[in-house]
Design an enzyme around this catalytic site. Sequence first.
Site: not given
Ligand code: 5GP
Length: 131
Positions: A35-36, A97, A106, A110, A112
């Site tokens: 994760d970024i 999520n 996103v 995914h 986590h």
């Molecule tokens: P969500 O809130 O959708 O469950 O989590 C999305 C995750 O994607 C977040 O933890 C965010 O830091 C990660 N993320 C968003 N954009 C990028 C990206 O460009 N690269 C990577 N590696 N992670 C990302």
Amino acid sequence: MAQPYDHDNVFAKILRDEIPCKRVYEDPFALAFHDINPQAPVHVLVIPKAPYVSLDDFLAEATDPQITGFFRAVGKVSRALGLAESEGGSGFRALANAGGDAHQDVPHLHVHLFGGKPLGPMLAKQPESPE
Ligand code: 5GP
């Protein structure tokens, strides 16, 4: 009504190698990368290679081989990262999520994987809201 898949979402771009990621695992069903914005010492995302918006969409629409392949990959990643207790690790949290109440940012499924320290209770405690 299911949200249509957005082929321009950031994880679709990662799958097409249009933006970089720190890859930790890949097979025909899944890609895993760091994760970024890590929320734990280990914070890896595992995504299916096929275009599914969320866990809801995936479990409703994916084929049995896609579902099995993806969740097998989640297990392989948890072991490859040394998090799984079966590999001598201390355990991990897997979280997906799905949709608005869960704050899914996103729109590509995914999972986590968090680990590397005691993670505390399952949900962050929210301040009491006046009702
Ligand atoms: P969500 O809130 O959708 O469950 O989590 C999305 C995750 O994607 C977040 O933890 C965010 O830091 C990660 N993320 C968003 N954009 C990028 C990206 O460009 N690269 C990577 N590696 N992670 C990302």
